[in-house]
Structure formats: structure tokens, C-alpha cells
Design a protein around this motif. Structure first.
Motif: not given
Length: 223
Positions: A122-126, A130-137
Motif C-alpha cells: 500500500g505505501v509503495k503504491r502511494r 507520487l513519483l509518476a504524478a503529473e503537476p495537475t494530479s
């Protein structure tokens, strides 16, 4: 050329000093802190109201005057305003008192500490989100991560988080650009890996229950 500021605060206050003063003002809003000469408890009255404004600010179409006043009081450089506003919103979801210097964790380290005491991914997915998030998300995934760390009792270094967000949201300003963003995300990944491999766990991290994606989505919809 000196960057034009957003208020009349003396230019001699360098950006880091302004950042430090701003983060201190956030920590002062935490429950149990004492504000002003009247000793008002931060769980009551004005501070509690300000925290509510901070939490709601990300979902409002128009600028929140209470939040803007808190931010602009400390004269943020114009290119950093959005990072300061996002930091304020995140603090509203994790209103902690100022931790001792040696007990402050960066976001990557905090998530790594949490992952080291849990079963499952679960934490790994979080962290992957974060590492893959676009600025809008990015703000959405940051709120998920910050709430998770706060519930586990792991103290975040909000000054470091603010400085990291300045880089992530710079969009090429201040000489940062994509290279600065990539280096920062790589550092978060390295901090996560190092902390998750450690046997040390912050007190309470084993006992906090991991929220489900549905829980977190419901929280965001309710704000």
C-alpha cells in the motif's frame, strides 16, 4: 536583478528566511500550541478556523483570502507562491507541532519509515503515484501521502517539503526546469528506499491503519 516580491516586506529577508518564518507560522496552528499573549489554545477559535480554511483551499475555485493572507504575510517570491499555497493546504491535513530537528523526516523518508513497518504494497503504491504524478494530479497524491504519514505519527519536515515543492512546481523558473524535478524525484526515491530498508520505525507507525484508496477518495470529495 532582485526578484519583485509580492508585498512590502524588506528585500533583505532572503527567500529561505521567509520560508522558515512561514513554516513556523504553520506549526503554530497545530493543536495544543499557544498563540499570542492571551495564550489562546490552537485547538480553539481562530487557529482552528484557519486550519479549516487550509484544508478547503485546494477545492475552491477562487483564492481563499484567509490562506492568501497567511502566505503573503511572509512575502513569498512570486515564482514560489503556488508552492507555498500547496504547502499550507497540506499542513491543514497534517497539523503537527514543530518537531525537533533530528526528528524531522522528508516526505520520501517518512513514507519509507512507514513502509518498513507494514505488510503489503500500500505505501509503495502511494510512493509510485507520487513519483509518476503529473503537476495537475500531484496535489491529490501529496494529500494522500501527507495524511497517511500524519496518521502514523511520523513528523514531517514542512520546510523541506516546501522547498521540494518549489522545485516540483517551478516549471522552468529559477533555473530549475525538468532536470531539477528529475533530481528531486530521484532523491525522494532514494530516501524512501533507504528508510524502508532500515529496521528503525517511528513510534506509532506500526499501529496506524493504512487507508484504502476509497477512504482517501471519500475524504477528498468531502472537503
Amino acid at each position: 536583478m532582485t526578484e519583485q516580491s509580492t508585498s512590502t516586506t524588506p528585500a533583505s529577508r532572503v527567500p529561505r528566511e521567509r520560508q522558515e518564518a512561514f513554516v513556523r507560522s504553520l506549526y503554530a496552528l497545530a493543536p495544543g500550541q499557544r498563540l499570542g499573549s492571551d495564550g489562546q489554545d490552537a485547538t480553539q477559535g481562530t487557529a482552528r478556523d484557519v486550519l479549516a480554511h487550509l484544508r478547503r483551499s485546494a477545492t475552491q475555485d477562487q483564492p481563499n483570502l484567509t490562506v492568501c493572507s497567511l502566505v503573503f504575510e511572509h512575502d513569498p517570491p512570486r515564482s514560489q507562491v503556488h508552492a507555498w499555497l500547496l504547502t499550507a493546504n497540506l499542513f491543514g491535513h497534517a497539523p503537527q507541532a514543530a518537531p525537533a530537528a533530528r526528528e524531522r523526516y522528508s516526505l520520501g523518508s517518512a513514507l519509507g519509515q512507514l513502509a518498513s513497518g507494514r505488510q503489503g504494497d500500500g505505501v509503495k503504491r502511494r510512493m509510485e503515484h507520487l513519483l509518476a504524478a503529473e503537476p495537475t494530479s500531484l496535489p491529490y497524491y501529496l494529500r494522500q501521502a501527507v495524511r497517511l504519514v500524519y496518521q502514523a505519527g511520523i513528523p514531517l519536515d514542512f520546510l523541506k517539503l516546501l522547498q521540494d515543492l518549489v522545485v516540483l512546481l517551478s516549471h522552468g523558473q529559477d533555473g530549475q526546469g525538468s532536470d531539477g524535478r528529475d533530481r528531486l524525484l530521484l532523491r525522494w526515491a532514494a530516501e524512501y528506499h533507504g528508510a524502508s530498508r532500515s529496521e528503525k520505525n517511528t513510534e506509532g507507525s506500526k499501529e496506524a491503519e493504512l487507508e484504502t484508496d476509497d477512504d482517501l477518495n471519500a475524504d477528498d470529495e468531502a472537503l
